[in-house]
Design an enzyme around this catalytic site. Structure first.
Site, mmCIF file in Angstrom:
data_model
loop_
_atom_site.group_PDB
_atom_site.id
_atom_site.type_symbol
_atom_site.label_atom_id
_atom_site.label_comp_id
_atom_site.label_asym_id
_atom_site.label_seq_id
_atom_site.Cartn_x
_atom_site.Cartn_y
_atom_site.Cartn_z
ATOM 1 N N GLU A 1 -2.902 0.263 0.783
ATOM 2 C CA GLU A 1 -0.811 0.764 1.129
ATOM 3 C C GLU A 1 -0.775 -0.213 1.889
ATOM 4 O O GLU A 1 -1.035 -0.213 2.747
ATOM 5 C CB GLU A 1 -0.610 1.953 1.397
ATOM 6 C CG GLU A 1 -1.245 3.331 0.359
ATOM 7 C CD GLU A 1 -0.410 4.538 0.722
ATOM 8 O OE1 GLU A 1 -0.129 4.304 1.990
ATOM 9 O OE2 GLU A 1 0.070 5.220 0.200
ATOM 10 N N GLU B 1 -4.911 7.647 -4.875
ATOM 11 C CA GLU B 1 -4.653 8.510 -4.268
ATOM 12 C C GLU B 1 -3.354 9.244 -4.623
ATOM 13 O O GLU B 1 -2.940 8.401 -5.865
ATOM 14 C CB GLU B 1 -4.167 7.697 -3.211
ATOM 15 C CG GLU B 1 -4.034 9.100 -1.549
ATOM 16 C CD GLU B 1 -3.633 8.720 -0.292
ATOM 17 O OE1 GLU B 1 -4.169 6.717 -0.017
ATOM 18 O OE2 GLU B 1 -2.670 8.936 0.628
HETATM 19 C C1 GAL Z 1 -1.903 7.548 2.241
HETATM 20 C C2 GAL Z 1 -2.153 7.421 3.050
HETATM 21 C C3 GAL Z 1 -3.944 8.331 3.869
HETATM 22 C C4 GAL Z 1 -2.895 9.263 3.924
HETATM 23 C C5 GAL Z 1 -1.465 10.239 3.381
HETATM 24 C C6 GAL Z 1 -0.702 11.007 3.746
HETATM 25 O O1 GAL Z 1 0.194 6.968 2.262
HETATM 26 O O2 GAL Z 1 -2.955 6.640 1.959
HETATM 27 O O3 GAL Z 1 -3.917 7.517 4.246
HETATM 28 O O4 GAL Z 1 -1.677 8.747 5.219
HETATM 29 O O5 GAL Z 1 -0.782 8.847 2.721
HETATM 30 O O6 GAL Z 1 0.341 12.054 2.642
#
Ligand code: GAL
Length: 966
Positions: free
Chosen positions: A456, A531
């Site tokens: 990100e 993710e």
């Molecule tokens: C994502 C990020 C993670 C965590 C997650 C929580 O954007 O990559 O590290 O922060 O959100 O939802």
């Protein structure tokens, strides 16, 4: 020692098959089985130890001293002081060799000092409201004179966060990442024998690299490495198994040799491939010449034929042993586990391992656990992976940094597919070196299938961002062209310039609604979710209470950018072109409390909580991800006193064909299983037993139940294993819960418990409550929704570990664990912090015992000898008695607590006097160590040694003298 892998015990821990019930079978995991503990039954074996890969490494984890807070030396003002500061070996303050660290705290590494801190509202929210700040570590190190001429390295597997390291007063490294290994060549600084070395580390943990809890200090292993003058460099073996067009496998092996020898040397390099059963399959050898203080790479190829393949189900490991032979003798060796497997990502059909499609059923993880913070013992890393394996998880993303190397060793052995991720998105030389370090260290692991260069990054949709990724991907591929590079993007997928054009696999963080559009617009770009999910659950809670920061675990709530567990996986499962998913997160972690902040201090995202206790999401994934073994789980618990007759939502997750629900034997109906969405009933509450039976082919194949428990009457202690290795390192969680009069788990008990242990140490405690501010160290913890956890670390040797737990008004619990005789891994012995006494005035020889207070007059530089260090004084016809006078101003700790004056050797009979009082007597004249207590007291202390030589024999202080703590 016969260590059997625990895996087999935990992998088959689906819901109970009907045939498998009874004491011998593991208990159902899941959401309870008739009020049983929602954890597997203890295993009875030790897991197999990880084999040694580099026999030159010795753990350097004892004997460290720690000082919380910074130490700022006063600035130099005089010219002389300024001049001297500029010189090698003259670092000031706590980096100086002679710094008085005697009252520092003695700690054992791995060490996360943040995990000892209280929760403080004004501290950083992302780091879990724990003050981290700055701390110092020091370690005195004695090197064997036999190691002269070898290459000596110091290796910190990671330090959180910014570290500055001095050896013997010279700055040797600074490292601005909490996630990479720091390797220091000690060779030019090394002192041998009695001249000890001092390692000083200043850790700035106020620096942050992440937005999660990162801990503080030397939280991974620390090693001392001693290599032959010409040896294999650290991370210097690259095994790169390849399948040829003819279907035959070869293993190109590149061996980087490095030399500290004074002249060029030619050595023989041998590589040998071993099958899992130890049979030798192939070997190769070559000669290489390495220049003095230079490096060279020897390349060999092993013909492997048609070996057994590595897969998720059968993670078969072979081993490549590489040796260096100098002058006919083997001087160095590495034993690298390798796996034979092919992998590819297809833009239409996803991921293929060994040409078979494998959907990535993955989770994202941080290295963190209740009680211990980021200093997670290897055995606990293994236990956590076992929990994931039991869920049918086959893939892990190391978010957002390279993991501990032991984690990858375990993934190789247990059959996980790993996305190894770089921390810093920056192609500048220093950060590129960190990326290259990761690839060099990790590229032999068969578990790794993807390198991720970022997570990100706002520059992902810019020209500069794409150029940065292009360079970083190039740096990766130069070291490893066998695996694709990805980047975990959160948006910008359709920007005119974006990094999806310069990676091999596009990583989607969230943005599930864009999968189809991306695939349509870029049909040739392979895609995986990197993710997803970010759903919220409080373990054991079945109603949300925003005022109390409690979130129901019916899988109803998720972050706005994510989705529920079920909806998210459905979107991935439905699309063959999406290689798989990585749930945010496998386990809860400290910090990043979302959606609630203070007093909430940890996350709600986990499929398992901070202790590894399963939430409902565990069974949701187990049902979706486990194909063969029958799975069924049922929530909620069945303790709803006061709600009699009111509707209770019952949720069932299963991978069978049908599920049949009953309450107290009354049939509540059978439903066709919805494997991804689960099945639901609304049941008017009546106490008793609610049970679900999973059916396949008309037969009951698994069942789960919840029973109404009565009031708690006793505590219970349940370990993960009934045995521990007495190796001083083994660790395991013990579950504390309360049971009713019938021995049933009471899921609503939230009482305070206290515990003690003998034969082991409690290194941390937790209960999975994201809102708890109880200390994570010590011997007390409240149950949270029925459960708490203590993490035990075994002591040494064969014996028993006895743990006791008590709670007001309840019968206490006692647990006995067998501690087996497993030799500890070698540790560099601690060198006691010591103050040297080197300056003595030595009297002439007397024929009769002199008075102890006899001393040279002021200004008399001639009648008493000046003796520096040790010396055997020859026999003197004038007499056999002599006095030695010295002085010492003890360091703070010895001044406050008293110390020991330790003479490595005194020859002759002797008496030791301190400030006019006799403190020790040595009766035998033969050379021997001698010591006596120095009583506490400030300022300079007078030390007198009276020595009486044996007739005609030499005598005196014949070894070094140190003042140490007691
Ligand atoms: C994502 C990020 C993670 C965590 C997650 C929580 O954007 O990559 O590290 O922060 O959100 O939802």
């Amino acid at each position: 020692m016969n260590r059997r892998q625990l895996l087999s015990a935990s992998a088959g821990l689906g819901a109970l098959s009907l045939a498998g019930r009874g004491d011998a079978a593991p208990r159902g995991l899941a959401m309870g089985e008739g009020g049983a503990l929602p954890m597997p039954a203890p295993a009875r074996d030790l897991p197999e130890a990880l084999p040694v890969q580099d026999p030159n490494r010795t753990l350097l984890e004892r004997g460290w001293l720690f000082h919380p807070g910074d130490i700022v030396p006063p600035p130099a003002t005089t010219h002389e002081a300024t001049y001297l500061l500029a010189k090698a070996g003259n670092a000031p303050g706590a980096a100086a060799m002679a710094y008085d660290d005697s009252d520092w705290q003695s700690v054992r590494v791995p060490h996360d000092w943040a995990s000892f801190q209280p929760f403080v509202e004004t501290a950083n929210v992302s780091q879990g409201y724990r003050p981290r700040g700055i701390g110092w570590y020091r370690r005195t190190l004695r090197l064997d004179p036999a190691d002269r001429g070898k290459r000596i390295e110091l290796q910190f597997d990671a330090i959180a966060t910014h570290a500055t390291i001095w050896v013997n007063g010279s700055l040797v490294a600074h490292n601005w990442s909490g996630y990479n290994t720091i390797n220091i060549d000690l060779t030019p600084f090394a002192r041998f024998g009695d001249e000890t070395n001092v390692i000083a580390v200043r850790v700035d943990a106020a620096a942050m690299e992440g937005w999660w809890y990162e801990g503080a200090g030397l939280y991974r292993h620390v090693w001392l490495i001693r290599r032959a003058p010409v040896a294999i460099a650290t991370d210097g073996v690259h095994c790169d198994p390849r399948k040829g067009a003819d279907g035959q496998w070869r293993v190109p092996v590149a061996v980087t040799l490095s030399s500290v020898a004074r002249e060029a040397r030619t050595v023989r390099v041998e590589a040998e491939l071993f099958a899992p059963d130890g049979r030798s399959l192939a070997n190769a050898a070559s000669e290489a010449t390495v220049g003095s203080l230079d490096e060279t790479v020897a390349t060999l190829t092993l013909a492997a034929g048609s070996p057994m393949l590595w897969s998720v189900e059968r993670p078969t490991l072979h081993r490549v042993v590489t040796r260096v032979i100098a002058d006919g003798a083997a001087v160095d060796e590495r034993r690298i586990p390798i796996g034979f497997r092919t992998l590819r990502f297809d833009a239409d059909t996803g991921f293929f391992l060994n040409d078979r499609p494998v959907k990535l059923k993955g989770v994202c993880l941080h290295q963190d656990h209740a009680g211990v913070g980021v200093a997670v013992p290897d055995a606990l890393i293994r236990w956590r992976l076992e929990r994931l394996k039991a869920m049918g998880c086959n893939a892990i993303r190391c978010s957002h940094n390279a993991p501990a190397t032991e984690f990858l060793d375990l993934c190789d052995r247990m059959g996980f597919l790993v996305m190894d991720e770089n921390r810093q998105f920056n192609p500048a030389p220093e950060t590129t070196a960190q990326l290259e370090w990761m690839v060099r260290r990790d590229r032999n692991h068969p578990s790794i299938i993807l390198w991720s260069v970022f997570n990100e990054e706002p520059m992902q949709g810019t020209e500069a961002g794409a150029e940065m990724v292009r360079r970083m991907a190039h740096a990766v591929h130069r070291l490893d062209d066998s695996r694709p590079v990805t980047a975990a993007m959160n948006g910008s997928f359709f920007d005119p310039v974006n990094v999806s054009s310069v990676v091999d696999v596009t990583g989607f963080n969230y943005y599930q609604g864009d999968y189809d559009k991306f695939h349509r617009l870029y049909p040739r770009r392979p895609l995986t979710s990197s993710e997803d999910t970010s759903a919220f659950e409080t373990r054991g809670a079945y109603a949300s209470d925003p005022a109390k920061h409690v979130i129901t675990s019916y899988d109803d709530e998720a972050a706005s950018w994510g989705g529920t567990h079920r909806a998210t996986w459905q979107a991935i499962a439905d699309r063959p072109f999406v290689a798989g998913g990585f749930v945010w997160t496998g386990f809860d972690y400290h910090g990043e409390p979302t959606p609630y902040a203070w007093p909430t201090v940890s996350s709600f995202f986990g499929i398992l909580d901070l202790c590894g206790f399963p939430k409902t999401a565990f069974d949701i994934h187990r049902a979706a991800w486990t194909d063969d073994a029958p799975v069924v789980g049922l929530v909620p618990h069945w303790n709803w006193a006061g709600k009699e007759g009111q509707p209770i939502r019952v949720f069932v997750a299963s991978n069978a064909e049908q599920v049949r629900l009953s309450l107290n034997g009354r049939d509540l109906g059978t439903q066709a299983v919805d494997r991804l969405q689960g099945n639901a009933w609304t049941v008017p509450y009546a106490p008793g037993r609610i049970e679900v039976v999973a059916i396949r082919g008309g037969r009951a194949v698994a069942r789960a139940a919840q029973e109404t428990a009565g009031p708690p009457v006793a505590l219970r202690l349940t370990p993960a294993r009934t045995v521990m290795a007495g190796d001083d390192e083994d660790a395991q969680p013990v579950t504390i819960d309360a049971v009713d009069a019938a021995g049933r788990h009471v899921p609503t008990a939230n009482l305070a418990t206290r515990f003690t242990v003998e034969g082991a140490t409690i290194i941390g405690v937790g209960n999975g409550d994201p809102n708890s501010h109880e200390a994570e160290k010590g011997g007390a913890r409240s149950l949270f929704n029925g459960l708490a956890q203590a993490i035990l670390q075994a002591g040494t040797g064969r014996g028993s570990i006895v743990m006791r737990a008590e709670a007001d008004g309840l019968k206490p619990a006692r647990l006995v664990i067998d501690r087996l005789a497993v030799p500890p891994r070698a540790q560099v012995p601690a060198t006691p912090a010591a103050q040297g006494l080197r300056e003595w005035r030595r009297s002439a020889a007397f024929a009769a015992r002199p008075a102890i207070d006899l001393a040279p007059a002021d200004g008399d530089n001639n009648s008493w000898a000046f003796q520096r260090g040790s010396l055997a004084v020859p026999a003197d016809p004038a007499g056999r008695w002599r006095l030695y006078r010295g002085a010492v101003t003890p360091w703070r700790r010895m001044a406050a607590e008293g110390g020991m004056l330790r003479f490595a050797e005194v020859t002759g009979r002797a008496e030791l006097w301190v400030d006019g009082r006799k403190v020790a007597v040595k009766d035998a004249p033969a050379p021997a160590p001698f010591e006596g207590a120095l009583p506490a007291g400030p300022g300079e202390r007078r030390v007198v040694l009276l020595v009486e030589a044996a007739p005609g024999a030499p005598s005196g202080i014949t070894g070094g003298v140190m003042l140490t703590g007691r």
